[in-house]
Design a protein around this motif. Structure first.
Motif, PDB file in Angstrom:
ATOM      1  N   LYS A 193       8.928  94.507  12.076  1.00 18.31           N
ATOM      2  CA  LYS A 193      10.283  94.942  11.754  1.00 18.31           C
ATOM      3  C   LYS A 193      10.297  96.334  11.129  1.00 18.31           C
ATOM      4  O   LYS A 193      11.281  97.068  11.253  1.00 18.31           O
ATOM      5  CB  LYS A 193      10.954  93.927  10.826  1.00 18.31           C
ATOM      6  CG  LYS A 193      11.239  92.602  11.501  1.00 18.31           C
ATOM      7  CD  LYS A 193      11.997  91.651  10.579  1.00 18.31           C
ATOM      8  CE  LYS A 193      12.256  90.324  11.262  1.00 18.31           C
ATOM      9  NZ  LYS A 193      13.026  89.407  10.402  1.00 18.31           N
ATOM     10  N   GLY A 194       9.208  96.698  10.482  1.00 11.66           N
ATOM     11  CA  GLY A 194       9.130  98.035   9.911  1.00 11.66           C
ATOM     12  C   GLY A 194       9.074  99.111  10.981  1.00 11.66           C
ATOM     13  O   GLY A 194       9.786 100.118  10.901  1.00 11.66           O
ATOM     14  N   HIS A 195       8.214  98.901  11.993  1.00 12.82           N
ATOM     15  CA  HIS A 195       8.140  99.855  13.098  1.00 12.82           C
ATOM     16  C   HIS A 195       9.485  99.932  13.818  1.00 12.82           C
ATOM     17  O   HIS A 195       9.954 101.031  14.166  1.00 12.82           O
ATOM     18  CB  HIS A 195       7.051  99.431  14.090  1.00 12.82           C
ATOM     19  CG  HIS A 195       5.662  99.668  13.607  1.00 12.82           C
ATOM     20  ND1 HIS A 195       4.826  98.648  13.239  1.00 12.82           N
ATOM     21  CD2 HIS A 195       4.953 100.813  13.416  1.00 12.82           C
ATOM     22  CE1 HIS A 195       3.664  99.136  12.857  1.00 12.82           C
ATOM     23  NE2 HIS A 195       3.716 100.451  12.941  1.00 12.82           N
ATOM     24  N   ALA A 196      10.087  98.768  14.072  1.00 13.49           N
ATOM     25  CA  ALA A 196      11.354  98.733  14.804  1.00 13.49           C
ATOM     26  C   ALA A 196      12.452  99.470  14.044  1.00 13.49           C
ATOM     27  O   ALA A 196      13.187 100.279  14.617  1.00 13.49           O
ATOM     28  CB  ALA A 196      11.764  97.285  15.063  1.00 13.49           C
ATOM     29  N   LEU A 197      12.556  99.194  12.741  1.00  9.46           N
ATOM     30  CA  LEU A 197      13.594  99.838  11.943  1.00  9.46           C
ATOM     31  C   LEU A 197      13.330 101.333  11.816  1.00  9.46           C
ATOM     32  O   LEU A 197      14.253 102.154  11.960  1.00  9.46           O
ATOM     33  CB  LEU A 197      13.667  99.196  10.560  1.00  9.46           C
ATOM     34  CG  LEU A 197      14.715  99.789   9.607  1.00  9.46           C
ATOM     35  CD1 LEU A 197      16.126  99.611  10.164  1.00  9.46           C
ATOM     36  CD2 LEU A 197      14.603  99.145   8.213  1.00  9.46           C
ATOM     37  N   ASP A 213      12.801  86.916   4.450  1.00  7.04           N
ATOM     38  CA  ASP A 213      11.508  86.271   4.654  1.00  7.04           C
ATOM     39  C   ASP A 213      10.384  87.296   4.635  1.00  7.04           C
ATOM     40  O   ASP A 213      10.622  88.514   4.607  1.00  7.04           O
ATOM     41  CB  ASP A 213      11.526  85.505   5.988  1.00  7.04           C
ATOM     42  CG  ASP A 213      10.559  84.326   6.007  1.00  7.04           C
ATOM     43  OD1 ASP A 213       9.710  84.229   5.098  1.00  7.04           O
ATOM     44  OD2 ASP A 213      10.650  83.502   6.943  1.00  7.04           O
ATOM     45  N   LEU A 214       9.145  86.788   4.711  1.00  9.81           N
ATOM     46  CA  LEU A 214       7.986  87.668   4.591  1.00  9.81           C
ATOM     47  C   LEU A 214       7.947  88.741   5.664  1.00  9.81           C
ATOM     48  O   LEU A 214       7.501  89.860   5.415  1.00  9.81           O
ATOM     49  CB  LEU A 214       6.694  86.820   4.651  1.00  9.81           C
ATOM     50  CG  LEU A 214       6.507  85.817   3.511  1.00  9.81           C
ATOM     51  CD1 LEU A 214       5.274  84.958   3.767  1.00  9.81           C
ATOM     52  CD2 LEU A 214       6.395  86.529   2.177  1.00  9.81           C
ATOM     53  N   GLY A 215       8.412  88.421   6.871  1.00  4.73           N
ATOM     54  CA  GLY A 215       8.427  89.410   7.939  1.00  4.73           C
ATOM     55  C   GLY A 215       9.327  90.591   7.652  1.00  4.73           C
ATOM     56  O   GLY A 215       9.201  91.646   8.288  1.00  4.73           O
ATOM     57  N   ASP A 216      10.241  90.426   6.690  1.00  7.75           N
ATOM     58  CA  ASP A 216      11.157  91.511   6.342  1.00  7.75           C
ATOM     59  C   ASP A 216      10.542  92.502   5.354  1.00  7.75           C
ATOM     60  O   ASP A 216      11.125  93.566   5.108  1.00  7.75           O
ATOM     61  CB  ASP A 216      12.451  90.939   5.756  1.00  7.75           C
ATOM     62  CG  ASP A 216      13.181  90.070   6.762  1.00  7.75           C
ATOM     63  OD1 ASP A 216      13.400  90.541   7.888  1.00  7.75           O
ATOM     64  OD2 ASP A 216      13.516  88.922   6.428  1.00  7.75           O
TER      65      ASP A 216
END
Length: 255
Positions: free
Chosen positions: A176-180, A198-201
């Motif tokens: 999600k970091g790369h995408a954002l 959640d942890l993925g965030d």
């Protein structure tokens, strides 16, 4: 938040889906978007530069669980952690990696060999997730599955993404970091707000911090995951709190 309020046209609003726009439920296929989310996102989209849902779900599933999201003007859904993109009614994505279907085929046998009969398998197309929320011992089963699923993922060139009573086997190379971060660059953002639960965030929180932009991180709080709350600028009470915060933001724009 001041930069967003002063220059809304330069702001990107990013949001996770499960636990953020949709309450967490035992069966992920029965999740539904909070009824207040589509209208407030539509109003928000009239003020800010862009609104994006950044999720591990496929975009098609997000729209199935929240059909009204299709009517949010300018909404972008970055699904599968950014591997798939929905915009203007169209989905684009590269071909899925071969390792995913191979891992899916072996997963039921793996669970059976471990004596895990009450976990739920979710086929996400480009990934496969094992949910333990409905198990007799959700946390204990999750712990038992960590190493075997990590070995299965490694065997097929995949990684394991942990979450709230779920372990997801998925391709590496995107989060999600790369995408954002890529979306912020694409839209020439001048400020950013991201909401997750959640942890993925955490990767998206990191992207906000490293973007160099005025940024706000918001945690849709729960007792299951505390890591986000510890790092968030604002903590709200689940999807109801997220919708209330977005309403306050749109009201401030209107004033």
């Amino acid at each position: 938040m001041e930069a967003i309020l002063k220059d809304p046209a330069g702001a990107v609003i990013g949001l996770d889906f499960d636990g953020t726009l949709s309450p967490i439920v035992p069966d992920p296929d029965t999740a539904v978007v909070h009824p207040g989310a589509p209208p407030v996102l539509a109003e928000l989209g009239r003020h800010v530069g862009a609104v994006a849902i950044v999720t591990g779900r496929p975009p098609a599933k997000v729209l199935e669980l929240g059909p009204a999201l299709k009517d949010v003007p300018g909404l972008v859904i970055l699904g599968h952690y950014g591997f798939e993109r929905w915009e203007d009614g169209r989905t684009s994505a590269p071909p899925p990696p071969a390792g995913v279907p191979r891992a899916k085929a072996k997963l039921p046998l793996l669970l059976d060999s471990l004596g895990v009969t009450d976990a739920a398998i979710e086929d996400k197309g480009r990934a496969v997730a094992v949910h333990t929320r409905r198990c007799a011992d959700p946390e204990g089963t999750l712990a038992r599955l960590r190493e075997p699923l990590a070995a299965l993922a490694a065997e097929h060139g995949l990684v394991v993404e942990p979450g709230r009573m779920v372990l997801e086997v998925r391709p590496s190379g995107m989060d999600k970091g790369h995408a954002l971060g890529a979306f912020l660059t694409e839209r020439s953002a001048r400020s950013v707000l991201f909401v997750g639960d959640d942890l993925g965030d955490l990767a998206a929180f990191d992207a906000v911090r490293s973007s160099g932009l005025p940024g706000v991180t918001v945690c849709s709080g729960s007792t299951e995951v505390t890591a986000l709350a510890e790092r968030a600028d604002i903590v709200v009470d689940g999807p109801e709190g997220v919708v209330a915060l977005l309403r306050e933001l749109t009201s401030a724009f209107s004033r």
